[in-house]
Motif scaffolding. Structure first.
Motif, PDB file in Angstrom:
ATOM      1  N   TYR A 104      39.098  36.640  37.497  1.00 31.10           N
ATOM      2  CA  TYR A 104      38.718  37.542  36.403  1.00 31.10           C
ATOM      3  C   TYR A 104      37.291  37.224  35.947  1.00 31.10           C
ATOM      4  CZ  TYR A 104      38.881  39.439  31.585  1.00 31.10           C
ATOM      5  OH  TYR A 104      38.624  40.092  30.402  1.00 31.10           O
ATOM      6  N   ILE A 125      40.082  42.054  44.012  1.00 32.26           N
ATOM      7  CA  ILE A 125      41.275  42.235  43.168  1.00 32.26           C
ATOM      8  C   ILE A 125      42.514  42.354  44.043  1.00 32.26           C
ATOM      9  CG2 ILE A 125      42.427  43.809  41.558  1.00 32.26           C
ATOM     10  CD1 ILE A 125      39.656  44.445  40.407  1.00 32.26           C
ATOM     11  N   LEU A 168      43.691  41.273  34.910  1.00 32.72           N
ATOM     12  CA  LEU A 168      43.138  41.764  36.167  1.00 32.72           C
ATOM     13  C   LEU A 168      43.269  43.287  36.259  1.00 32.72           C
ATOM     14  CD1 LEU A 168      41.772  40.220  38.447  1.00 32.72           C
ATOM     15  CD2 LEU A 168      43.916  40.317  39.726  1.00 32.72           C
TER      16      LEU A 168
END
Length: 676
Positions: A104, A125, A168
């Motif tokens: 993050y 991600i 996230l």
């Protein structure tokens, strides 16, 4: 032999140590594959490093000495390296909250220092989510992005890890927002909301479902042990503001102005810097202007300047609104202020608020916003001042601004202004011709001659002996030269046609300048040169095309030919060369049968040639036609380039009451004689 024995013993000891190290590494890998935590020392070291990096950022972003951007680039690399070390081990549930936190933070710095969303962030991600699934003992390599999120939210039950996944998710939404993928964000936050409260009904049928979902999302609580460089609550507020701003711009582009106002007003009350707030007020002003509310538009634009006095687009748009209202003094004042502000070239105003990595301006970047906020350059504004002064009849001011602009040309205009489709600047020869027109109207005829000579000399080698172009406009979208210059034979021919137009116009201006100087012979020479230049144009069509379908350059050429014939005919008339004058005025009427100036000069020369009945017939014909009405000559010049305005004004037939009385007396006498 003793030495050889010692070396052998040493080799055996090193081999034993290697075997022990491999055994420990294998045991560690086995524990990780079984879902056990890595060595406690590793997690502690990584957590401490993450906290140290985050603390360094907190100190830099609040520092009064600046330098946050430099620190951000350094920390981007540091967090990236830490993430690589953590991913060097197979994923395990105990380490995943920290790993997602590092991911993050790393992506925040990547996005915050790149000034745009990049493709690699989405892949990072995805890899983070896949490692979460792997730590849970499952996989999702073949899943789509939406399916992957859904599976992760189903598998993760630990509160700390779920909070990291939600953070996230907010970062994924920021990336999609920067790419204008609003539906993806809506679908994702439906999943996140359902994971928070499975029994809650989905937000469907809402007026603005996306904003409703974003507001309803509960950002994970920040624990003291979590080292974040930007809180998820701040990120949520930024997402809400950016989503409202982006949707408002989309509605503005679609012409849905009431929706635009609602969304932009919501964005104005959101979480953003003063600079972005000023931009939102500019967009509100543009929306109000398109709704036909210029006073409301001015209020928004003034508010933009109050928020950020360096919001130059607000001044640019204010000038346009004042022009629409017919308030020329206010318009010119706004342009003057804009020019002064751009000339100072002061650095962007710095905000006293902390430096945020994910910001509204980073997430909202669309063509319509770039168009509305297009930065004007000093030469562009100087030209606008010159142009508007000339259009408003402020000739002395126009001359001053045009001369300033021509001086800027000597400094290298192309290095100062990107000459794209958004620039108000016309082609440079047109600016020279406008300057010549302004000088001419200001009585500076010799200076006007000099400026025109510059145009003539620079186009000498750019025009072929003959310019053959279809008169008719084949494709409506190619009405401007800007589009025609893209390449190919047609564009080359139209470029030659434009050069011919500018060269002929320069000769035309010189003819009128010599006329004003009382040099009839020189005036006739320049008018004749203009007409000779125009003989190079050989239309490929049949010459019977409707005026509306002609190329813009062809229409301008016809107008130049007409004005030159009238100018030369007037000089012939003054020199009592009536037959030559008659031919020019007749030719002028062939080009433009409804032109009142050519018609009335034809009447005058016929009368002087004692062809009184013909003169009287033309007189009656044009008095009865719409072309003879008041203000017709002024209307005729409106659809032609600005540089022809002065020529149109000079080619106006003067009021001649004595000629009118003579013709009326002749007509009364003729009617009386015929009635006997």
């Amino acid at each position: 032999m003793a030495a050889r024995g010692k070396r052998a013993a040493a080799n055996e000891r090193r081999a034993g140590r290697r075997e022990q190290s491999c055994a420990r590494a294998a045991a560690a890998m086995k524990r990780l594959r079984c879902g056990a935590a890595p060595e406690p020392g590793c997690l502690q070291v990584w957590a401490a490093e993450c906290e140290a990096l985050a603390e360094r950022w907190r100190a830099a972003r609040g520092s009064a000495h600046g330098g946050a951007a430099t620190v951000a680039r350094q920390l981007r690399d540091a967090f990236g390296e830490l993430l690589l070390r953590m991913r060097g081990l197979p994923p395990a549930l105990p380490m995943m909250p920290l790993e997602l936190t590092v991911l993050y933070n790393s992506l925040l710095f990547v996005m915050g220092t790149s000034d745009c969303a990049i493709k690699g962030e989405a892949e990072e991600i995805r890899q983070g989510l896949l490692r979460v699934l792997e730590a849970c003992g499952t996989s999702g390599q073949d899943l789509s992005t939406e399916e992957l999120w859904q599976k992760v939210l189903q598998e993760v039950t630990a509160e700390e890890l779920l909070a990291a996944v939600h953070r996230l998710g907010a970062l994924q939404a920021a990336w999609w927002l920067a790419a204008s993928c609003l539906q993806n964000i809506t679908d994702l936050f439906k999943l996140l909301s359902n994971a928070e409260d499975p029994g809650k009904a989905p937000h469907t049928g809402e007026k603005n479902e996306l904003l409703t979902l974003l507001r309803a999302w509960r950002a994970p609580a920040e624990e003291a042990s979590v080292s974040l460089v930007q809180s998820s609550e701040d990120l949520k507020e930024t997402l809400c503001t950016a989503a409202a701003f982006l949707q408002g711009l989309q509605e503005l582009e679609a012409g849905n102005f009431p929706n635009t106002l609602c969304l932009l007003q919501e964005a104005a009350g959101g979480f953003c810097s003063r600079r972005v707030l000023a931009q939102i007020y500019v967009c509100l002003g543009c929306c109000a202007q398109r709704m036909g509310k210029p006073q409301t538009a001015l209020q928004h634009l003034k508010r933009a300047l109050q928020v950020d006095f360096q919001c130059h687009p607000a001044l640019s748009h204010a000038a346009l609104v004042y022009q629409e209202l017919g308030e020329t003094d206010a318009e010119l004042q706004a342009l003057s202020l804009l020019y002064e502000a751009l000339e100072k070239n002061s650095p962007s105003s710095t905000s006293s608020s902390p430096y945020f990595l994910i910001r509204t301006d980073l997430l909202v970047s669309t063509p319509i916003l770039a168009s509305l906020l297009r930065r004007r350059h000093p030469p562009e504004v100087k030209y606008l001042l010159a142009q508007r002064c000339l259009q408003d009849g402020r000739v002395a001011d126009a001359v001053e601004h045009y001369l300033d602009f021509l001086a800027l040309l000597q400094e290298g205009l192309q290095q100062q202004v990107p000459l794209d489709g958004g620039s108000p600047l016309p082609r440079i020869p047109e600016v020279f011709l406008e300057a010549a027109s302004a000088l001419e109207q200001d009585g500076r005829h010799q200076d006007s001659l000099t400026v025109c000579e510059e145009v003539i000399s620079r186009t000498t080698n750019l025009i072929p002996r003959t310019v053959q172009v279809e008169e008719k406009l084949e494709q409506p979208e190619c009405t401007s030269l800007g589009t025609g210059l893209a390449g190919g034979l047609l564009s080359q021919k139209r470029e030659s046609l434009c050069c011919l137009t500018w060269r002929a116009a320069a000769y035309l201006h010189q003819g009128w300048a010599w006329t004003k100087l009382g040099k009839g012979k020189e005036a006739i020479t320049q008018f004749s040169r203009c007409l000779n230049e125009l003989l190079r144009f050989q239309p490929c069509g049949r010459g019977l095309e409707p005026a509306d379908s002609l190329l813009p350059e062809v229409k301008v050429l016809q107008k130049i030919r007409l004005l030159s014939l009238i100018g030369r005919g007037m000089q012939f008339l003054e020199q009592e060369k009536h037959k030559e004058a008659l031919l020019d005025f007749q030719h002028g009427l062939q080009i433009s049968p409804d032109d009142p100036t050519a018609a009335f000069y034809l009447v005058k020369v016929l009368w002087k040639l004692n062809r009184k009945q013909e003169a009287a017939d033309y007189w009656q014909k044009y008095l009865e036609s719409p072309a003879g009405g008041d203000g017709q000559q002024e209307r005729q010049g409106r659809h032609f380039p600005l540089y022809l305005d002065s020529c149109v004004k000079q080619a106006t037939f003067p009021q001649n009451e004595s000629l009118a009385r003579c013709i009326e007396d002749y007509l009364r006498t003729t009617r009386r004689d015929s009635s006997r």
